[in-house]
Motif scaffolding. Structure first.
Motif, short mmCIF file in Angstrom:
data_model
loop_
_atom_site.label_atom_id
_atom_site.label_comp_id
_atom_site.label_asym_id
_atom_site.label_seq_id
_atom_site.Cartn_x
_atom_site.Cartn_y
_atom_site.Cartn_z
N GLN A 1 6.35 -1.08 -1.47
CA GLN A 1 6.61 -2.18 -0.52
C GLN A 1 5.92 -1.92 0.81
OE1 GLN A 1 10.33 -3.97 0.07
NE2 GLN A 1 10.84 -4.17 -2.09
N ALA A 2 5.97 -0.67 1.28
CA ALA A 2 5.34 -0.34 2.55
C ALA A 2 3.83 -0.57 2.49
CB ALA A 2 5.64 1.11 2.93
N VAL A 3 3.22 -0.21 1.38
CA VAL A 3 1.77 -0.38 1.21
C VAL A 3 1.42 -1.86 1.08
CG1 VAL A 3 -0.13 -0.02 -0.41
CG2 VAL A 3 1.31 1.90 0.28
N LYS A 4 2.20 -2.60 0.32
CA LYS A 4 1.89 -4.01 0.10
C LYS A 4 1.97 -4.83 1.39
CE LYS A 4 2.88 -4.78 -4.79
NZ LYS A 4 3.71 -5.55 -5.76
N MET A 5 2.72 -4.36 2.35
CA MET A 5 2.80 -5.05 3.64
C MET A 5 1.44 -5.09 4.33
SD MET A 5 6.46 -3.50 4.98
CE MET A 5 6.25 -4.11 6.65
N GLN A 6 0.53 -4.19 3.92
CA GLN A 6 -0.80 -4.12 4.53
C GLN A 6 -1.88 -4.83 3.70
OE1 GLN A 6 -1.97 -0.37 6.43
NE2 GLN A 6 -0.03 0.50 5.73
N ALA A 7 -1.48 -5.50 2.64
CA ALA A 7 -2.40 -6.29 1.81
C ALA A 7 -3.56 -5.49 1.23
CB ALA A 7 -2.94 -7.48 2.62
N PRO A 8 -3.28 -4.46 0.44
CA PRO A 8 -4.37 -3.73 -0.23
C PRO A 8 -4.97 -4.59 -1.34
CG PRO A 8 -2.26 -2.99 -1.06
CD PRO A 8 -1.96 -3.94 0.07
N GLU A 9 -6.16 -4.22 -1.77
CA GLU A 9 -6.80 -4.95 -2.86
C GLU A 9 -6.10 -4.67 -4.19
OE1 GLU A 9 -10.87 -4.55 -5.44
OE2 GLU A 9 -11.06 -4.36 -3.27
N ARG A 10 -5.68 -3.42 -4.36
CA ARG A 10 -5.12 -2.99 -5.64
C ARG A 10 -4.19 -1.80 -5.39
NH1 ARG A 10 -6.42 -3.67 -11.02
NH2 ARG A 10 -6.23 -1.85 -12.40
#
Length: 234
Positions: free
Chosen positions: A152-161
């Motif tokens: 969830q923490a990573v997805k908040m930054q909109a990664p490609e994958r």
């Protein structure tokens, strides 16, 4: 997608566990947009081996398990950098806790998360992962609460994958995570989990000093420049 031979074997140690993750991750080698984020402390020795073999960046995602007071190893949730909080409803039903007790656990773990952030990273800023390929690595999963908080923490930054790579985890956790990320890599999926340490022959606690040493060694390497996406967001 789940990648797993599901071999019923044990892991010699964290370093070897990391080496066993390399082959299924080879497609990410030498790619400047790829970054490995380790969950400290135990995930760092595993992730270090992968980062060295793939010649990609290594950094951290700070997560703290919220242990049930009567059974600290049993996660009733987790917190991560950026104010992310995940609850394990099954654990909370099995081990009821009042609001004051729960908040005390959260406060204690938030303090430890902050301490580790300063100890491990110093003045180095957290990585920007927008538009990047993120590989999250830990030394194993049980309930998966900590990894879910990291996701969830990573997805908040909109990664490609987003890819999760761990040496060992129970099937239910792997299946749950596979619905949240693009790929889950787990060489060992036991029919019954016990503890993570049960599946290692050598599983000592990873020290702060080891984490710092491995990070410094990884950060001192010369790697290809990161993608223009990160430069724009820096």
């Amino acid at each position: 997608m789940i990648h797993s031979p599901s071999l019923q074997t044990t892991l010699p140690n964290r370093a070897e566990a990391g080496r066993r993750l390399v082959e299924p991750l080879l497609k990410y080698a030498d790619r400047p947009e790829v970054i490995i984020l380790a969950l400290p402390r135990g995930g760092v020795p595993v992730a270090y081996e992968v980062a060295i073999a793939l010649r990609v960046r290594l950094d951290l995602i700070l997560v703290r398990k919220l242990g049930v007071p009567s059974h600290p190893e049993y996660a009733m949730g987790a917190i991560a950098s950026g104010g992310v909080q995940i609850l394990n409803e099954d654990a909370l039903r099995a081990h009821p806790i009042d609001r004051a007790g729960f908040e005390a656990v959260v406060a204690r773990e938030a303090q430890e998360l902050s301490r580790r952030e300063k100890a491990y990273r110093g003045t180095r800023p957290p990585p920007k992962v927008k538009g990047q390929v993120v590989i999250l690595i830990d030394d194993g999963l049980a309930t998966g609460s900590s990894m879910m908080a990291a996701i969830q923490a990573v997805k908040m930054q909109a990664p490609e994958r987003v890819i999760v790579a761990v040496p060992v985890a129970p099937r239910e956790t792997v299946e749950d995570l596979s619905m949240q990320v693009d790929e889950v890599i787990c060489p060992l999926i036991p029919d019954w989990m016990m503890s993570i340490g049960y599946w290692y022959l050598d599983f000592p606690q990873t020290s702060d000093e080891e984490v710092i040493d491995l990070l410094q060694r990884a950060w001192e390497r010369k790697l290809p420049s990161v993608s223009c996406t990160e430069h724009r967001d820096a």
